[in-house]
Write a protein that holds these residues in place. Structure first.
Motif, PDB file in Angstrom:
ATOM      1  N   PHE A 277       0.820  -1.127   0.008  1.00 49.14           N
ATOM      2  CA  PHE A 277       0.063  -0.004   0.062  1.00 49.14           C
ATOM      3  C   PHE A 277       0.779   1.183   0.045  1.00 49.14           C
ATOM      4  CE2 PHE A 277      -3.351   2.818   1.077  1.00 49.14           C
ATOM      5  CZ  PHE A 277      -4.747   1.768   0.901  1.00 49.14           C
TER       6      PHE A 277
ATOM      7  N   PHE B 257       1.530   5.606  -0.605  1.00 52.64           N
ATOM      8  CA  PHE B 257       1.038   6.858  -0.658  1.00 52.64           C
ATOM      9  C   PHE B 257       2.198   7.736  -1.255  1.00 52.64           C
ATOM     10  CE2 PHE B 257      -0.171   4.577   3.301  1.00 52.64           C
ATOM     11  CZ  PHE B 257      -1.334   4.448   3.204  1.00 52.64           C
TER      12      PHE B 257
ATOM     13  N   GLN C 282     -11.123   7.327  -9.270  1.00 56.22           N
ATOM     14  CA  GLN C 282     -11.315   8.701  -8.965  1.00 56.22           C
ATOM     15  C   GLN C 282     -12.469   9.018  -8.061  1.00 56.22           C
ATOM     16  OE1 GLN C 282     -10.966   9.703 -13.457  1.00 56.22           O
ATOM     17  NE2 GLN C 282     -10.448  11.495 -12.311  1.00 56.22           N
TER      18      GLN C 282
ATOM     19  N   TYR D 288      -9.370  11.733  -4.518  1.00 58.56           N
ATOM     20  CA  TYR D 288      -8.158  10.577  -4.611  1.00 58.56           C
ATOM     21  C   TYR D 288      -8.162  10.247  -6.061  1.00 58.56           C
ATOM     22  CZ  TYR D 288      -8.802  10.234   0.505  1.00 58.56           C
ATOM     23  OH  TYR D 288      -8.929  10.268   1.988  1.00 58.56           O
TER      24      TYR D 288
ATOM     25  N   SER E  36      -6.576   6.523  -7.143  1.00 58.71           N
ATOM     26  CA  SER E  36      -6.163   5.178  -6.738  1.00 58.71           C
ATOM     27  C   SER E  36      -5.905   4.351  -7.864  1.00 58.71           C
ATOM     28  CB  SER E  36      -7.070   4.544  -5.918  1.00 58.71           C
ATOM     29  OG  SER E  36      -7.304   5.277  -4.652  1.00 58.71           O
TER      30      SER E  36
ATOM     31  N   VAL F   3      -4.977   0.436  -8.458  1.00 53.35           N
ATOM     32  CA  VAL F   3      -5.389  -0.623  -7.792  1.00 53.35           C
ATOM     33  C   VAL F   3      -4.980  -1.898  -8.463  1.00 53.35           C
ATOM     34  CG1 VAL F   3      -7.145  -1.984  -6.282  1.00 53.35           C
ATOM     35  CG2 VAL F   3      -7.229   0.351  -6.559  1.00 53.35           C
TER      36      VAL F   3
ATOM     37  N   TYR G 235      -1.852  -1.133  -3.907  1.00 52.84           N
ATOM     38  CA  TYR G 235      -2.753   0.041  -3.844  1.00 52.84           C
ATOM     39  C   TYR G 235      -1.987   1.146  -3.763  1.00 52.84           C
ATOM     40  CZ  TYR G 235      -7.135   2.511  -2.776  1.00 52.84           C
ATOM     41  OH  TYR G 235      -8.128   3.508  -2.942  1.00 52.84           O
ATOM     42  N   GLN G 236      -2.069   1.945  -4.756  1.00 56.50           N
ATOM     43  CA  GLN G 236      -1.234   3.467  -4.647  1.00 56.50           C
ATOM     44  C   GLN G 236      -2.487   4.358  -4.403  1.00 56.50           C
ATOM     45  OE1 GLN G 236       0.419   2.495  -8.518  1.00 56.50           O
ATOM     46  NE2 GLN G 236       2.454   2.864  -7.729  1.00 56.50           N
ATOM     47  N   ASP G 237      -2.147   5.225  -3.528  1.00 66.98           N
ATOM     48  CA  ASP G 237      -3.149   6.117  -2.949  1.00 66.98           C
ATOM     49  C   ASP G 237      -2.550   7.512  -3.369  1.00 66.98           C
ATOM     50  OD1 ASP G 237      -5.694   7.005  -1.794  1.00 66.98           O
ATOM     51  OD2 ASP G 237      -4.672   6.491   0.211  1.00 66.98           O
ATOM     52  N   TYR G 238      -2.987   8.368  -4.337  1.00 66.84           N
ATOM     53  CA  TYR G 238      -2.805   9.805  -4.718  1.00 66.84           C
ATOM     54  C   TYR G 238      -3.664  10.473  -4.250  1.00 66.84           C
ATOM     55  CZ  TYR G 238       0.591   7.441  -8.004  1.00 66.84           C
ATOM     56  OH  TYR G 238       1.555   6.510  -8.387  1.00 66.84           O
ATOM     57  N   TRP G 239      -3.134  11.423  -3.176  1.00 67.63           N
ATOM     58  CA  TRP G 239      -4.185  12.341  -2.504  1.00 67.63           C
ATOM     59  C   TRP G 239      -3.484  13.682  -2.172  1.00 67.63           C
ATOM     60  CZ3 TRP G 239      -1.560  13.145   2.080  1.00 67.63           C
ATOM     61  CH2 TRP G 239      -0.792  12.158   2.520  1.00 67.63           C
TER      62      TRP G 239
END
Length: 130
Positions: free
Chosen positions: A38, A40, A90, A108, A110, A112, A122-126
């Protein structure tokens, strides 16, 4: 490498959102493979940029739950990669920063990756400023 249908991606992200909002972390964690990665990419210190494994994800969720409460997610826009078990989602989230009391509004994107019905990456771009 198997492919993923739009319906499968939609169902997975809906379970992700529902279980997270209900704070059913055991069911949430069950969506992931044992060796989940995971990430971030935009995280700033002291927040981690990468978690490896379900135990690390569970520990992170427990800490996050003390400072952030997400009460809703918007309906996701989903794009499924052709010929790969990957989708992009998105969506937005609303909630409250439990430390400051201020509202939390976030967008966000993401990325996945799914294998055997479980999320393996899971790459979580925020926006870290939110």
């Amino acid at each position: 490498m198997s492919t993923l249908s739009h319906e499968q991606a939609e169902q997975l992200i809906q379970l992700f959102a529902d279980r997270y909002i209900r704070k059913d972390y055991a069911a949430f964690i069950d969506l992931f493979a044992e060796d989940i990665v995971f990430e971030f990419p935009y995280a700033q210190e002291p927040n981690p940029k990468r978690l490896e494994g379900k135990a690390a994800l569970k520990e992170y969720l427990e800490k996050l739950g003390k400072v952030l409460e997400i009460t809703s997610f918007t309906a996701p826009i989903i794009h499924v990669a052709a010929g790969a078990p990957v989708f992009f989602a998105q969506f937005g989230a609303s909630g409250k920063n439990l430390v400051s009391g201020r509202p939390y509004e976030q967008s966000y994107i993401s990325v996945v990756e799914v294998q055997d019905g479980r999320i393996v990456r899971y790459q979580d771009y925020w926006n870290p400023l939110a």
